[in-house]
Design a protein around this motif. Structure first.
Motif, mmCIF file in Angstrom:
data_model
loop_
_atom_site.group_PDB
_atom_site.id
_atom_site.type_symbol
_atom_site.label_atom_id
_atom_site.label_comp_id
_atom_site.label_asym_id
_atom_site.label_seq_id
_atom_site.Cartn_x
_atom_site.Cartn_y
_atom_site.Cartn_z
ATOM 1 N N GLY A 138 0.813 -1.214 0.000
ATOM 2 C CA GLY A 138 0.000 0.000 0.000
ATOM 3 C C GLY A 138 0.841 1.256 0.000
ATOM 4 O O GLY A 138 0.601 2.188 -0.768
ATOM 5 N N TYR A 139 1.871 1.279 0.860
ATOM 6 C CA TYR A 139 2.764 2.442 0.912
ATOM 7 C C TYR A 139 3.503 2.618 -0.413
ATOM 8 O O TYR A 139 3.632 3.733 -0.929
ATOM 9 N N GLY A 140 3.972 1.518 -0.983
ATOM 10 C CA GLY A 140 4.749 1.590 -2.212
ATOM 11 C C GLY A 140 3.955 2.095 -3.399
ATOM 12 O O GLY A 140 4.484 2.804 -4.258
ATOM 13 N N SER A 141 2.666 1.751 -3.465
ATOM 14 C CA SER A 141 1.852 2.222 -4.584
ATOM 15 C C SER A 141 1.655 3.734 -4.515
ATOM 16 O O SER A 141 1.544 4.398 -5.546
ATOM 17 N N ASP A 142 1.624 4.283 -3.301
ATOM 18 C CA ASP A 142 1.577 5.740 -3.145
ATOM 19 C C ASP A 142 2.933 6.378 -3.446
ATOM 20 O O ASP A 142 3.011 7.419 -4.105
ATOM 21 N N ARG A 143 3.994 5.738 -2.969
ATOM 22 C CA ARG A 143 5.328 6.350 -3.024
ATOM 23 C C ARG A 143 5.991 6.175 -4.389
ATOM 24 O O ARG A 143 6.595 7.111 -4.924
#
Length: 388
Positions: A258-263
């Motif tokens: 989840g964090y990686g898809s934003d970042r």
């Protein structure tokens, strides 16, 4: 602050729902003995649950399109509690099947609604992180909920597992009622309009990503116990320990996805998670020859496999924001279909060749998922706006 708490309460709700779905695998023998059915027949409790979600999720989301989302979350949990109550009092196997149907129907609605609402609660550029946080509940169910539920079943009987779930569900309902705000105006689309999303080739190819990666994953996971017994000669205690560790990495994988898809964006996260997933499955027979080796390869495999889930959910939401509930419902159905296909294909492979070949075939399925990613993003006409 309240919105952040709401996201965590939605994650707790997913934890409760996921625990109810998979804890049955740990108490099948108890149910079989008590209700005088074979273990194979008791296993249909898992099959029925998956089929209800696969068939019912998009239909139920379309039927409940006009229901305000917060009320839908609460009502679906109340139906879920009723299903668990039926399970506790079920006098025979047929009534227990009905209980599982009620559980599955309510869980299919809650999960999709929770992801949609959670994405809306997140700050701009943080939707992927919110989805990853909510889906951590499923990983936590594998690591904590299932072992605890199985322990309760072993000490007090399988029926008390339903009591345990009811208590958790009541806590979840209270938390959601006080922290999740009512939804703002939501457009209500007809079923025909919503099904129009299937004319979008990117959505169809996105659903194929889910089908291929879940199929490849489930081929191995369904038979992970005999596989580890064959490669590393592990006993039940060490296999349980290994699966517990993998559950911890499932939680981490969901969060990182989840964090990686934003970042970093959806495309690189999908490619990395799927390629490492395929590589892990391919080297499984060589890597899992010792207990330490099994722990390491399980951690890598499960971690990167679960990393894909929130990225996929966010991808589908970004492709169809006006009907995200239906898109997520379809993805939920395809996910369950992939589980069924993977388990069946894995059984055929074990019968025809050997349990040792599961990793190779699973990796091949994941590669088809990678091809689906490349095709889906090749259709993209506008720049992706998913970076935070």
């Amino acid at each position: 602050m309240r919105k952040t708490l709401g996201i965590y309460w939605l994650a707790f709700g997913v934890f409760v729902m996921a625990t109810a779905e998979i804890v049955v695998s740990g108490i099948l023998a108890m149910i079989s003995e008590d209700l005088k059915v074979s273990v194979g027949m008791a296993g249909q409790l898992v099959t029925v649950y998956a089929l209800v979600i696969a068939i019912g999720s998009p239909v139920l989301m379309a039927i409940t399109a006009r229901v305000e989302r917060k009320w839908l979350l609460v009502l679906s949990f109340l139906a879920f509690i009723i299903g668990n109550g039926i399970g506790y009092f079920s006098p025979d196997f047929s009534i227990l099947l009905i209980a599982r149907i009620v559980q599955a129907a309510s869980a299919s609605v809650f999960t999709v609604a929770a992801l949609t609402v959670g994405s809306g609660l997140a700050a701009p550029g943080r939707q992927g992180t919110a989805i990853g946080t909510i889906l951590m509940g499923a990983g936590t169910a594998l690591a904590v909920g299932v072992p605890l539920g199985t322990l309760i079943g072993g000490h007090w009987g399988w029926r008390f597992v339903f009591v345990f779930i009811i208590i958790l569900a009541l806590i979840s309902v209270i938390g959601i009622a006080f922290t999740v705000p009512k939804s703002e105006h939501q457009e209500s689309l007809s079923l025909k309009q919503q099904l129009g999303v299937l004319r979008n080739r990117r959505i169809v190819s996105g659903l194929l990503i889910t089908l291929f990666w879940v199929t490849g994953y489930q081929m191995m996971f369904t038979y992970i116990t005999p596989f580890l017994q064959g490669t590393a000669n592990l006993d039940a205690t060490r296999i349980s320990a290994a699966l517990f560790v993998s559950g911890i990495f499932a939680i981490a994988g969901s969060r990182i996805g989840g964090y990686g898809s934003d970042r970093w964006g959806i495309f690189p996260m999908l490619m990395v998670s799927l390629l490492v997933h395929a590589a892990a499955l391919f080297v499984f027979p060589w890597a899992a020859t010792t207990f330490i080796g099994a722990l390491m390869i399980l951690a890598i495999w499960i971690g990167f496999a679960t990393m894909t889930t929130p990225v996929q959910q966010f991808y589908l939401i970004s492709l169809s924001p006006e009907s995200s509930g239906l898109a997520l419902g379809m993805n939920n159905s395809v996910f369950q279909l992939g589980m069924a296909v993977g388990a069946a294909a894995g059984g055929w492979i074990v019968h025809q060749t050997s349990v040792m070949d599961l990793g190779y075939y699973g990796a091949m399925s994941i590669v088809f998922g990678v091809v689906s990613v490349l095709y889906s993003f090749a259709l993209k006409k506008q720049p992706e706006i998913t970076r935070g």
